[in-house]
Scaffold this motif. Structure first.
Motif, mmCIF file in Angstrom:
data_model
loop_
_atom_site.group_PDB
_atom_site.id
_atom_site.type_symbol
_atom_site.label_atom_id
_atom_site.label_comp_id
_atom_site.label_asym_id
_atom_site.label_seq_id
_atom_site.Cartn_x
_atom_site.Cartn_y
_atom_site.Cartn_z
ATOM 1 N N HIS A 174 56.934 -29.875 14.533
ATOM 2 C CA HIS A 174 57.548 -29.725 13.211
ATOM 3 C C HIS A 174 57.422 -28.288 12.715
ATOM 4 N N LEU A 175 56.234 -27.704 12.842
ATOM 5 C CA LEU A 175 56.036 -26.330 12.383
ATOM 6 C C LEU A 175 56.845 -25.349 13.232
ATOM 7 N N ALA A 176 56.921 -25.604 14.540
ATOM 8 C CA ALA A 176 57.730 -24.743 15.408
ATOM 9 C C ALA A 176 59.201 -24.795 14.990
ATOM 10 N N ASP A 177 59.687 -25.986 14.662
ATOM 11 C CA ASP A 177 61.077 -26.130 14.211
ATOM 12 C C ASP A 177 61.321 -25.365 12.906
ATOM 13 N N ALA A 178 60.263 -25.212 12.098
ATOM 14 C CA ALA A 178 60.376 -24.480 10.839
ATOM 15 C C ALA A 178 60.131 -22.978 11.007
ATOM 16 N N GLY A 179 59.942 -22.543 12.250
ATOM 17 C CA GLY A 179 59.728 -21.122 12.516
ATOM 18 C C GLY A 179 58.306 -20.654 12.283
ATOM 19 N N ILE A 180 57.358 -21.588 12.249
ATOM 20 C CA ILE A 180 55.959 -21.247 11.999
ATOM 21 C C ILE A 180 55.210 -21.194 13.328
ATOM 22 N N THR A 181 54.559 -20.079 13.607
ATOM 23 C CA THR A 181 53.759 -19.928 14.815
ATOM 24 C C THR A 181 52.415 -20.629 14.629
ATOM 25 N N THR A 182 52.024 -21.420 15.600
ATOM 26 C CA THR A 182 50.743 -22.122 15.538
ATOM 27 C C THR A 182 49.850 -21.697 16.694
ATOM 28 N N GLY A 183 48.561 -21.965 16.540
ATOM 29 C CA GLY A 183 47.646 -21.778 17.653
ATOM 30 C C GLY A 183 47.698 -22.978 18.583
ATOM 31 N N ARG A 184 46.906 -22.925 19.637
ATOM 32 C CA ARG A 184 46.781 -24.083 20.511
ATOM 33 C C ARG A 184 46.023 -25.181 19.783
ATOM 34 N N ILE A 185 46.312 -26.430 20.139
ATOM 35 C CA ILE A 185 45.539 -27.542 19.589
ATOM 36 C C ILE A 185 44.149 -27.479 20.213
ATOM 37 N N ALA A 186 43.143 -27.307 19.376
ATOM 38 C CA ALA A 186 41.762 -27.195 19.842
ATOM 39 C C ALA A 186 40.996 -28.429 19.413
ATOM 40 N N ASN A 187 39.854 -28.648 20.040
ATOM 41 C CA ASN A 187 38.971 -29.730 19.635
ATOM 42 C C ASN A 187 37.662 -29.129 19.171
ATOM 43 N N ARG A 188 37.289 -29.455 17.945
ATOM 44 C CA ARG A 188 36.078 -28.909 17.352
ATOM 45 C C ARG A 188 35.335 -30.042 16.661
ATOM 46 N N ALA A 189 34.097 -30.251 17.055
ATOM 47 C CA ALA A 189 33.267 -31.319 16.488
ATOM 48 C C ALA A 189 33.961 -32.676 16.581
ATOM 49 N N GLY A 190 34.675 -32.905 17.695
ATOM 50 C CA GLY A 190 35.337 -34.180 17.907
ATOM 51 C C GLY A 190 36.646 -34.343 17.166
ATOM 52 N N GLU A 191 37.141 -33.277 16.533
ATOM 53 C CA GLU A 191 38.378 -33.337 15.755
ATOM 54 C C GLU A 191 39.418 -32.398 16.372
ATOM 55 N N ASP A 192 40.671 -32.853 16.446
ATOM 56 C CA ASP A 192 41.763 -31.982 16.882
ATOM 57 C C ASP A 192 42.156 -31.063 15.729
ATOM 58 N N VAL A 193 42.331 -29.773 16.031
ATOM 59 C CA VAL A 193 42.586 -28.765 15.001
ATOM 60 C C VAL A 193 43.797 -27.934 15.405
ATOM 61 N N LEU A 194 44.736 -27.780 14.481
ATOM 62 C CA LEU A 194 45.918 -26.940 14.689
ATOM 63 C C LEU A 194 45.947 -25.883 13.598
ATOM 64 N N THR A 195 45.908 -24.606 13.985
ATOM 65 C CA THR A 195 45.863 -23.514 13.015
ATOM 66 C C THR A 195 47.222 -22.824 12.901
ATOM 67 N N PHE A 196 47.510 -22.300 11.710
ATOM 68 C CA PHE A 196 48.753 -21.572 11.444
ATOM 69 C C PHE A 196 48.575 -20.821 10.138
ATOM 70 N N ARG A 197 49.601 -20.092 9.724
ATOM 71 C CA ARG A 197 49.575 -19.355 8.459
ATOM 72 C C ARG A 197 50.804 -19.708 7.636
ATOM 73 N N ASP A 198 50.650 -19.630 6.332
ATOM 74 C CA ASP A 198 51.814 -19.836 5.466
ATOM 75 C C ASP A 198 52.626 -18.541 5.401
ATOM 76 N N PRO A 199 53.769 -18.518 4.712
ATOM 77 C CA PRO A 199 54.616 -17.316 4.722
ATOM 78 C C PRO A 199 53.956 -16.061 4.166
ATOM 79 N N ASP A 200 52.878 -16.198 3.411
ATOM 80 C CA ASP A 200 52.170 -15.033 2.893
ATOM 81 C C ASP A 200 50.938 -14.673 3.712
ATOM 82 N N GLY A 201 50.705 -15.396 4.811
ATOM 83 C CA GLY A 201 49.585 -15.071 5.679
ATOM 84 C C GLY A 201 48.317 -15.855 5.413
#
Length: 324
Positions: free
Chosen positions: A97-124
């Motif tokens: 969904h974020l890729a379709d909106a033109g938003i660059t994301t990081g890789r899906i990571a696992n931290r403390a047993g939770e899946d985490v997806l990082t990105f930035r809003d249009p202002d950073g």
């Protein structure tokens, strides 16, 4: 301390263009604009509150959008990442969904047993979506842009960056948070029963430059107090411990006190009440510019100073379950 917070109340950041800000958080992230008002300390600036259907504490990310403000610098002495909670099976959907909106994301990571997806809003502003393995029982806001089965449930956690952890950890203990574990240089603290909306991570990065709070950074992090009596007692205890705390301030939708934790991040303790329906019906939240009584005499002047802001009609839609 005798008072303990049950979790996060809201996070407030500084944004750029308010129309772009509203478009991203309403349409790309699928949140609801639950209040359109102004910064009570700077009425020439909007204060936009995004959250769930009614803006319950623990679901809120708010903005002071300032189109002409300089860009901030992310670093120590501030909250550096704001994380939202999403269903466990939804991280892949959000990446697409974020890729379709033109938003660059990081890789899906696992931290403390939770899946985490990082990105930035249009202002950073640094954001993350986190899927908690035990789920999140909070109901989402369904405005049609994000399917309810994938929608954000509320805040998950915030990350504070510091150069040294001891004094910050001590203050969180005084606020009633519990140390929940450590992964390398990341320490986790939980409030109340823990879980999404009741966590803060402290990232220890010695030698990292200090951050600059401006566009694209967090201004402050607010923790919940159940009522004004508890807040007043909490303030008294903080003052007795030598913390510089503001007086209790009327924010119309809650009461607030502010102080800094030893690492430099500005913290707030905000009451759960009276909430956002105090000056407009639930169905109409966010639609019109609302001002507190003490600013209402200056409405014409304030409206002239504010940039134009068009609120999408779906901000007040009835969701697919028939609830308003």
């Amino acid at each position: 301390m005798s008072i303990k917070t049950s979790g996060l109340h809201h996070v407030t950041a500084i944004g750029g263009d308010p129309q772009r800000n509203a478009g991203f958080y309403l349409r790309t992230l699928g949140l609801r604009l639950v209040k359109t008002t102004v910064n009570f300390d700077d009425p020439g600036t909007y204060h936009l509150y995004y959250g769930d259907q009614s803006g319950k504490p623990g679901t809120l990310l708010t903005f002071f959008p300032r189109p002409d403000a300089p860009s901030g610098r992310i670093g120590t002495g501030q909250a550096t990442t704001t994380a939202f909670s999403v269903p466990e099976q939804s991280i892949g959907w959000w990446k697409d969904h974020l890729a379709d909106a033109g938003i660059t994301t990081g890789r899906i990571a696992n931290r403390a047993g939770e899946d985490v997806l990082t990105f930035r809003d249009p202002d950073g502003l640094q954001l993350a979506l986190v899927a908690h393995p035990q789920g999140d029982p909070r109901d989402p806001w369904d405005n049609g842009h994000v399917p309810a089965e994938h929608a954000i449930r509320g805040l998950h956690s915030v990350t504070l960056s510091v150069t040294e952890e001891d004094a910050t950890a001590e203050m969180f203990g005084e606020l009633g948070l519990t140390f929940a574990g450590q992964d390398s240089n990341r320490l986790r603290f939980t409030a109340g029963e823990g879980g999404p909306g009741a966590m803060v991570d402290v990232l220890v990065t010695p030698g990292t430059p200090r951050g600059l709070v401006a566009t694209g950074t967090v201004h402050h992090v607010a923790w919940r107090a159940p009522d004004e009596t508890s807040q007043a007692a909490w303030r008294e205890e903080l003052v007795d411990r030598g913390v510089h705390v503001t007086s209790i301030l009327d924010r119309q939708y809650f009461r607030s006190i502010y102080f800094r934790e030893p690492g430099g991040t500005l913290l707030e303790i905000a009451t759960d009440q009276p909430g956002f329906a105090v000056d407009e019906p639930l169905l109409e939240l966010g639609r019109a510019l609302k001002l507190p009584p003490w600013l209402e005499p200056d409405r014409e002047q304030i409206e002239r100073a504010l940039p134009k802001l068009d609120i999408p009609g779906e901000n007040n839609r009835v969701d697919r379950t028939g609830r308003s």
